[in-house]
Scaffold this active site. Sequence first.
Site, PDB file in Angstrom:
ATOM      1  N   CYS A  79      40.770  41.921  42.595  1.00 11.20           N
ATOM      2  CA  CYS A  79      40.404  42.416  41.260  1.00 11.20           C
ATOM      3  C   CYS A  79      40.461  43.959  41.223  1.00 11.20           C
ATOM      4  O   CYS A  79      41.538  44.521  41.290  1.00 11.20           O
ATOM      5  CB  CYS A  79      39.042  41.885  40.838  1.00 11.20           C
ATOM      6  SG  CYS A  79      38.750  42.146  39.090  1.00 11.20           S
ATOM      7  N   HIS A 173      39.802  36.167  41.438  1.00 13.88           N
ATOM      8  CA  HIS A 173      38.731  36.159  42.453  1.00 13.88           C
ATOM      9  C   HIS A 173      38.827  34.912  43.338  1.00 13.88           C
ATOM     10  O   HIS A 173      38.343  33.849  42.958  1.00 13.88           O
ATOM     11  CB  HIS A 173      37.361  36.172  41.769  1.00 13.88           C
ATOM     12  CG  HIS A 173      37.027  37.489  41.166  1.00 13.88           C
ATOM     13  ND1 HIS A 173      36.364  38.475  41.852  1.00 13.88           N
ATOM     14  CD2 HIS A 173      37.291  38.006  39.937  1.00 13.88           C
ATOM     15  CE1 HIS A 173      36.210  39.534  41.082  1.00 13.88           C
ATOM     16  NE2 HIS A 173      36.764  39.274  39.914  1.00 13.88           N
ATOM     17  N   GLU A 175      37.142  34.240  45.892  1.00 13.86           N
ATOM     18  CA  GLU A 175      35.843  33.891  46.492  1.00 13.86           C
ATOM     19  C   GLU A 175      35.016  32.965  45.619  1.00 13.86           C
ATOM     20  O   GLU A 175      34.068  32.356  46.090  1.00 13.86           O
ATOM     21  CB  GLU A 175      35.045  35.170  46.809  1.00 13.86           C
ATOM     22  CG  GLU A 175      34.522  35.966  45.614  1.00 13.86           C
ATOM     23  CD  GLU A 175      35.552  36.904  44.982  1.00 13.86           C
ATOM     24  OE1 GLU A 175      36.766  36.691  45.200  1.00 13.86           O
ATOM     25  OE2 GLU A 175      35.146  37.824  44.265  1.00 13.86           O
TER      26      GLU A 175
END
Length: 514
Positions: A79, A173, A175
């Site tokens: 990001c 993202h 994660e």
Amino acid sequence: MTQKIIILDFGSQTTQLIGRRVRELDTFCEIMPYNKFPKDDPSVIGVILSGSPYSVHDPEAFKVDLSQFVGRVPVLGICYGAQFISHTLGGKVEKADSREYGRANLETVETTNPLFKGFEQHSQVWMSHGDTITSIPEGFDVIGSTKDVVNAAFTNTKHLTPDTKGVWAVQFHPEVFHTLQGKQLLQNFVVDICGSKQEWSAASFVDSTVAELKAQLGNDRVILGLSGGVDSSVAAVLLNKAIGNRLTCIFVDHGMLRKNEFQQVMEDYKVLGLNVIGVDASAKFFSDLAGVTDPEQKRKIIGRDFVEVFNAEAKKITDAKWLAQGTIYPDRIESLNITGKVIKSHHNVGGLPKEMHLQLCEPLKWLFKDEVRRVGRQLGMPEHLITRHPFPGPGLAVRILGDITPEKVRILQDADDIYIRGLREWGLYDQVWQAGAILLSTVRSVGVMGDERTYEHPVALRAVTSTDAMTADWAHLPYEFMAKVSNEIINKVRGVNRVCYDISSKPPATIEWE
Ligand code: XMP
């Protein structure tokens, strides 16, 4: 030498999540403030740049000198990390017409690139950004695009000299849970690209930590404050394995623990072979708290009394050289807020007896909560100790509005006990992060029991889901369960005639009421 991934934190809310995902790959990682890259550390095998609340164009935006690691070890920008790489290396980042937030699909993805090994076409990813990368730096190629974001993933791997390591950048993202192959992407980066040997496990942690503690502590005596919670209990068992009865634990009962908790936990500790001094100091705490209604004042008195009682016991152990604590990694990470100020820094116990000259020993300081639990299991600790919910240091005092009396604590203990036992019986206990009852003792309401009018206190029940207590949502417990618990509390606990359920999230509320 333990291999490690460095995660540079630019202030994103998901930085800790990146850390947890890397640890789930049995790989050690450290989260460092963006400007604290550890130079000349040969154990670093890769770097991840986190997201950030800033735009690269903000004058206050966090900046890092990429030349410290680019080319030397593999780098992954996520990001803001991706935007920063683009912006700094000659690409272009511009304000998006509208913020791109939420689900998107990788319409094209180059699965021949090692970052996307095993990826399916149209894989769902999660976007959350206000700026967009409109052109990528020279020497980079796009390897993933969504419908709206052409430069969703790019890398320079096709243009590298043999001894130069690559840079990868993703606008989404990996994660977060909603990026469905995010774990795969991180595994590709950490294991395949960075070459992690995946040697970080609970078993290896126990072996190496016990060996280190033996070397560090020698024949010294260590004192540890136990709270009944997971962290201090696991720290104690670990130390006990390393130095046996040269560890003395002190467990202070301030009178505001859960029903029968002091006795039960002391019993558990005995079974674990720990050398524990249990101190019943409840009379002192109740006397000092008498008539005090201000929440901050109550906390201060409890904190001060705790230190006094603990220190008085600790001083009796005249040959002690160390004070051990169950501090864990999230307690120490210097998370950055948007102003760049450190919002959470390492907290030590206040007011150690200075004349004792104790050194600090924190064997769990690198672990996340779920890892502490894994270590506890590895050490053979009973499951009910390991899965215990977090409980605040000041105990039920922060769950009784107004002044504290032994009678109010008794009422709350009884209500709380029914609630917590119920959660266990219904198989709900492990589904929530934390639960407890709150006695609204400054409030009274009218009720009717049999033929009698009552004028008693309400109890509020709270249960939240969370991953780190920084944010939390109220748990959507089944109505049938709540009906049963409410009934049982009102019927059995004298002094309570009404039960409410707290449906506030954090923020803006907090988990505890005081
Ligand atoms: P809040 O109420 O701030 O709580 O949302 C976040 C987490 O911290 C716990 N908590 C405390 N723990 N001493 C502690 O050891 C305290 O004074 C304290 N206050 C809150 C709370 O139970 C939750 O897990």
